[in-house]
Motif scaffolding. Structure first.
Motif, PDB file in Angstrom:
ATOM      1  N   PRO A  67      22.917  13.276  36.544  1.00 12.81           N
ATOM      2  CA  PRO A  67      23.312  12.010  35.925  1.00 12.81           C
ATOM      3  C   PRO A  67      24.691  11.549  36.361  1.00 12.81           C
ATOM      4  CG  PRO A  67      23.690  13.789  34.392  1.00 12.81           C
ATOM      5  CD  PRO A  67      23.075  14.407  35.614  1.00 12.81           C
ATOM      6  N   ASP A  68      24.875  10.248  36.343  1.00 14.14           N
ATOM      7  CA  ASP A  68      26.198   9.655  36.516  1.00 14.14           C
ATOM      8  C   ASP A  68      26.767   9.517  35.111  1.00 14.14           C
ATOM      9  OD1 ASP A  68      28.390   7.870  36.853  1.00 14.14           O
ATOM     10  OD2 ASP A  68      27.510   7.190  38.736  1.00 14.14           O
ATOM     11  N   MET A  69      27.808  10.305  34.781  1.00 16.15           N
ATOM     12  CA  MET A  69      28.259  10.428  33.399  1.00 16.15           C
ATOM     13  C   MET A  69      29.498   9.587  33.100  1.00 16.15           C
ATOM     14  SD  MET A  69      26.082  12.416  31.957  1.00 16.15           S
ATOM     15  CE  MET A  69      26.981  12.316  30.404  1.00 16.15           C
ATOM     16  N   GLN A  70      29.500   9.036  31.899  1.00 11.59           N
ATOM     17  CA  GLN A  70      30.670   8.365  31.346  1.00 11.59           C
ATOM     18  C   GLN A  70      30.940   8.998  29.972  1.00 11.59           C
ATOM     19  OE1 GLN A  70      32.299   5.944  33.245  1.00 11.59           O
ATOM     20  NE2 GLN A  70      30.771   6.623  34.735  1.00 11.59           N
ATOM     21  N   PHE A  71      32.152   9.489  29.774  1.00 14.17           N
ATOM     22  CA  PHE A  71      32.520  10.148  28.523  1.00 14.17           C
ATOM     23  C   PHE A  71      33.553   9.283  27.816  1.00 14.17           C
ATOM     24  CE2 PHE A  71      31.371  13.528  31.545  1.00 14.17           C
ATOM     25  CZ  PHE A  71      30.336  14.139  30.843  1.00 14.17           C
ATOM     26  N   ILE A  72      33.203   8.839  26.611  1.00 13.07           N
ATOM     27  CA  ILE A  72      34.027   7.847  25.927  1.00 13.07           C
ATOM     28  C   ILE A  72      34.299   8.293  24.493  1.00 13.07           C
ATOM     29  CG2 ILE A  72      34.177   5.423  25.223  1.00 13.07           C
ATOM     30  CD1 ILE A  72      32.086   4.840  27.464  1.00 13.07           C
ATOM     31  N   SER A 131      34.738  11.606  17.524  1.00 17.35           N
ATOM     32  CA  SER A 131      33.547  12.026  18.251  1.00 17.35           C
ATOM     33  C   SER A 131      33.589  11.499  19.680  1.00 17.35           C
ATOM     34  CB  SER A 131      32.276  11.560  17.529  1.00 17.35           C
ATOM     35  OG  SER A 131      32.214  10.151  17.470  1.00 17.35           O
ATOM     36  N   LEU A 132      32.608  11.931  20.464  1.00 23.38           N
ATOM     37  CA  LEU A 132      32.550  11.618  21.886  1.00 23.38           C
ATOM     38  C   LEU A 132      31.152  11.145  22.252  1.00 23.38           C
ATOM     39  CD1 LEU A 132      34.124  11.892  24.664  1.00 23.38           C
ATOM     40  CD2 LEU A 132      33.026  14.128  24.858  1.00 23.38           C
ATOM     41  N   ILE A 188      26.332   0.019  27.208  1.00 20.09           N
ATOM     42  CA  ILE A 188      25.560   0.517  26.069  1.00 20.09           C
ATOM     43  C   ILE A 188      26.481   1.093  24.999  1.00 20.09           C
ATOM     44  CG2 ILE A 188      23.937   2.330  25.355  1.00 20.09           C
ATOM     45  CD1 ILE A 188      22.401   1.810  27.943  1.00 20.09           C
ATOM     46  N   VAL A 189      27.472   1.893  25.417  1.00 20.15           N
ATOM     47  CA  VAL A 189      28.415   2.457  24.447  1.00 20.15           C
ATOM     48  C   VAL A 189      29.197   1.337  23.755  1.00 20.15           C
ATOM     49  CG1 VAL A 189      30.442   3.946  24.158  1.00 20.15           C
ATOM     50  CG2 VAL A 189      28.565   4.653  25.669  1.00 20.15           C
ATOM     51  N   ALA A 190      29.563   0.300  24.518  1.00 20.16           N
ATOM     52  CA  ALA A 190      30.291  -0.833  23.926  1.00 20.16           C
ATOM     53  C   ALA A 190      29.429  -1.555  22.888  1.00 20.16           C
ATOM     54  CB  ALA A 190      30.727  -1.806  25.019  1.00 20.16           C
ATOM     55  N   ILE A 191      28.135  -1.698  23.171  1.00 22.93           N
ATOM     56  CA  ILE A 191      27.228  -2.343  22.212  1.00 22.93           C
ATOM     57  C   ILE A 191      27.137  -1.520  20.928  1.00 22.93           C
ATOM     58  CG2 ILE A 191      24.781  -2.848  21.778  1.00 22.93           C
ATOM     59  CD1 ILE A 191      24.634  -3.743  24.747  1.00 22.93           C
ATOM     60  N   LEU A 192      27.005  -0.199  21.075  1.00 22.62           N
ATOM     61  CA  LEU A 192      26.919   0.665  19.906  1.00 22.62           C
ATOM     62  C   LEU A 192      28.203   0.611  19.084  1.00 22.62           C
ATOM     63  CD1 LEU A 192      25.162   3.705  21.593  1.00 22.62           C
ATOM     64  CD2 LEU A 192      24.143   2.095  19.991  1.00 22.62           C
ATOM     65  N   THR A 193      29.337   0.500  19.765  1.00 23.24           N
ATOM     66  CA  THR A 193      30.612   0.388  19.059  1.00 23.24           C
ATOM     67  C   THR A 193      30.692  -0.944  18.311  1.00 23.24           C
ATOM     68  OG1 THR A 193      31.735   1.801  20.666  1.00 23.24           O
ATOM     69  CG2 THR A 193      33.119   0.339  19.331  1.00 23.24           C
TER      70      THR A 193
END
Length: 516
Positions: free
Chosen positions: A249-254, A261-262, A483-488
């Motif tokens: 996978p191409d990973m992004q950790f935010i 949490s992460l 996707i992470v921005a939408i969830l935030t």
């Protein structure tokens, strides 16, 4: 990770973790790397009075499965404390210090009463809150017995049960936080259920937790092509047939939720037309939430939720256990791969043959009395050679030493998630991030009525392959971050309202990526 090498003597200026050591990178140079430094006590040690131990005690933790509470007490060790758990005749769960406050005999040999538990040695009876209910003084000395009973109290911790797991709070009673009902019911769809399981690990808790944030290891550790001579069970490797999970996978950790949490967002190309983005969620101090582990990416899917919910609970500094729920049913398991009958005490379906017992046969449910003892040493197991042929998560994790030595690691960019989680934990333990302190966590839980949202989700988007690899990499990373921005952005919403809103925004993201 790059190193500047002195070409004259073949040494590097720093060790793998930047500790200022000098290493000689020469053939057959084991002599220069045979000194083992100490582990990181701040994060790995969890006994009473230790920094991480005191931090973790301010949270609720699962300590055993409900099935472990039978007609005899269950001896447990949690964060190096020796405990007994039991269910008394009235149905209440007690979690007490194992050694009787009178003379130290273990309550694991006590007799469970209608109310509380009786010590085998002298007959003292203790309630689930530690109150001494009975002292066996001679007849005529009842007043003295009552006075003595009021002078002692057995150490006790508050316990609750949820879906086949027993949770305990082991911190100061006046600092007890709300019980974290993540999303209220972990968004289990109609027809799905939370099935409890527990797996013992012969190593420190943190390296087990690290593995949850290591999203690259399935491409090697769980690939059937790497098993020696094909010596493995059919469903143990190749992620039970999900080809998309074999793609690196191409990973992004935010960091999310104010550093509590992460979000670990991994993008994998299923084929030229579909992109699979799996978001795993690591919450302090020891919770991990996993999206569908058997996704093949064969059809579009938006905001698929929990498949594994697990805590990594320290037993002592050199032992721990994974304990949590496997979500079973057609809502999450769209391929029908899961085997409920393989999920339980020292067993879980997707790690068939890979847990501490490593039973080679396919198995059904057992009662706790039927289960064989957990091996004390992984190299002394009857099927140790089978483990060498086909190592799994258990072998890879415990073989890092009983306590992994972080100073000897040489990380790459794909290890960023576990290093980021360690930093979040260290900041929380040290108090440098007030939001992640126990008080900050408790305040947050109260503000969300004890039901915080999770970032955990599986998503298959119909997004075509980009024209060249550079654009494809940029596209994968943009979508993952989006996707992470939408969830935030949707953190303030709850339940079905949130799910519908997130899916709508994901549709917009997909259309934008397609250029529609």
């Amino acid at each position: 990770m790059s190193k500047l090498m002195d070409k004259r003597d073949g040494t590097t200026g720093t060790g793998g973790s930047g500790q200022g050591t000098v290493k000689k990178l020469i053939p057959y140079g084991g002599y220069y790397t045979n000194k083992t430094v100490g582990h990181d006590p701040e994060l790995t040690e969890t006994g009473p009075g230790t920094p991480t131990g005191e931090y973790m005690r301010r949270f609720w933790h699962p300590i055993c499965m409900s099935m472990e509470l039978t007609d005899t007490p269950r001896f447990l060790k949690i964060m190096t404390e020796e405990l007994v758990a039991f269910r008394d005749g009235s149905g209440r769960v007690g979690v007490l210090h194992a050694h009787c406050v009178h003379r130290g005999a273990s309550l694991e040999y006590g007799a469970i009463q209608e109310r509380g538990i009786q010590c085998c040695y002298h007959g003292m009876v203790f309630d689930v809150d530690g109150t001494c209910l009975h002292v066996p003084f001679p007849a005529g000395e009842e007043a003295e017995a009552e006075k003595y009973a009021c002078s002692i109290r057995q150490g006790a911790y508050k316990a609750v049960e949820r879906n086949g797991l027993v949770f305990a709070y082991m911190g100061p009673p006046d600092e007890e936080p709300p019980f974290p009902e993540w999303e209220g019911d972990f968004t289990v769809l109609p027809g799905d259920e939370l099935v409890p399981y527990s797996n013992f690990q012969h190593c420190n808790w943190l390296q087990v937790q690290d593995n949850a944030a290591d999203n690259y290891h399935p491409t090697a550790l769980h690939a059937g092509k790497n098993v020696v001579g094909g010596h493995y069970q059919g469903t143990t490797f190749d992620e039970v047939g999900a080809a998309s999970m074999e793609v690196a996978p191409d990973m992004q950790f935010i960091p999310v939720q104010n550093g509590r949490s992460l979000a670990c967002a991994g993008a994998r190309r299923v084929d030229r037309d579909r992109l699979f983005i799996r978001v795993q969620h690591q919450a302090l101090p020891n919770l991990s939430l996993h999206a569908y582990t058997s996704e093949d990416g064969s059809r579009k899917k938006l905001f698929s939720r929990f498949h594994i919910i697990r805590w990594t609970v320290p037993v002592d500094d050199e032992n721990s256990k994974m304990i949590g729920w496997r979500v079973m049913g057609p809502g999450i398991d769209t391929r029908g791969i899961g085997k409920k009958e393989w999920v339980g005490y020292e067993s879980i379906d997707f790690l068939e043959g890979q847990v501490a017992m490593r039973r080679p046969e396919r198995f059904g449910q057992y009662t706790i009395e039927d289960m064989p003892p957990i091996p004390q040493n992984h190299r002394e197991r009857a099927n140790y050679k089978e483990a060498q042929y086909a190592p799994g998560d258990y072998e890879a994790i415990i073989s890092q030493r009983p306590i992994a030595v972080h100073a000897l690691e040489n990380p790459t960019k794909f290890d960023a998630g576990l290093y980021m989680f360690r930093k979040l934990l260290r900041d929380a333990v040290r108090g440098s991030n007030p939001a992640a302190s126990p008080a900050g966590f408790a305040e947050w839980l109260r503000s969300v009525a004890g039901a915080p949202n999770s970032y955990c989700s599986g998503n298959v988007l119909e997004i075509p392959l980009a024209a060249d690899i550079k654009d494809e990499v940029a596209q994968r990373r943009r979508i993952s971050k989006g996707i992470v921005a939408i969830l935030t952005e949707g953190e303030h919403l709850k339940g079905e309202e949130r799910a519908a809103w997130v899916r709508g925004r994901l549709e917009e993201l997909e259309q934008s990526a397609r250029g529609a």
